[in-house]
Design an enzyme around this catalytic site. Structure first.
Site, mmCIF file in Angstrom:
data_model
loop_
_atom_site.group_PDB
_atom_site.id
_atom_site.type_symbol
_atom_site.label_atom_id
_atom_site.label_comp_id
_atom_site.label_asym_id
_atom_site.label_seq_id
_atom_site.Cartn_x
_atom_site.Cartn_y
_atom_site.Cartn_z
ATOM 1 N N CYS A 8 0.861 -1.173 0.000
ATOM 2 C CA CYS A 8 0.000 0.000 0.000
ATOM 3 C C CYS A 8 0.904 1.232 0.000
ATOM 4 O O CYS A 8 2.104 1.107 -0.244
ATOM 5 C CB CYS A 8 -0.995 -0.012 1.152
ATOM 6 N N CYS A 82 -2.656 1.870 -3.927
ATOM 7 C CA CYS A 82 -1.519 2.755 -4.215
ATOM 8 C C CYS A 82 -1.505 3.202 -5.669
ATOM 9 O O CYS A 82 -0.656 3.996 -6.067
ATOM 10 C CB CYS A 82 -0.192 2.128 -3.808
ATOM 11 N N CYS A 86 2.231 2.033 -7.265
ATOM 12 C CA CYS A 86 2.596 0.632 -7.062
ATOM 13 C C CYS A 86 3.399 0.148 -8.265
ATOM 14 O O CYS A 86 2.890 0.115 -9.385
ATOM 15 C CB CYS A 86 1.362 -0.241 -6.903
#
Length: 134
Positions: A8, A82, A86
């Site tokens: 996250c 995210c 990410c």
């Protein structure tokens, strides 16, 4: 042994709880990690309290960045809110768990997110063939 990773943004709430549940439910059959795209450096006290209710000491964890992960292929990676932050991580399976960030939620709502994470981790481990512990 299955390697699982939860990512996250801050690595202070959702991914930390997911890592804890993977450890609790998978035991020695799982090598669990969590990391953040922009780690806060601390575990949210609400996450610590929510997991303490279930008998898990999340205070023993630390918030880490993606750079601190081992250079391995994971069996499963879950990203949690995210978005573009990410990165692509080498994994056999991946999922984007669209979970709200519980950081500022009331305790009842926080528990709801925690319990949702537990259910998702249990289903993921079962799908990987990991026998679940109670």
């Amino acid at each position: 042994m299955k390697r699982v990773l939860f990512v996250c943004v801050e690595n202070s709430n959702r991914s930390q709880m997911a890592e804890a549940f993977a450890r609790m439910l998978g035991g020695a059959a799982v090598e669990a990690y969590s990391a953040g795209s922009r780690p806060s450096g601390v575990i949210n006290p609400r996450a610590i309290a929510a997991m303490a209710e279930l008998g898990y000491d999340l205070a023993a964890h630390h918030s880490r960045s993606l750079d601190e992960l081992p250079d391995v292929e994971f069996d499963f990676v879950a990203t949690m809110g995210c978005g573009d932050a990410c990165p692509l991580i080498l994994a056999r399976q991946r999922a984007d768990w669209a979970l709200p960030d519980p950081r500022d939620m009331a305790p009842e709502q926080y528990r709801g997110v925690r319990d949702d994470i537990r259910a998702r981790v249990a289903a993921m481990l079962a799908a990987l063939g990991v026998p679940l512990l109670s």
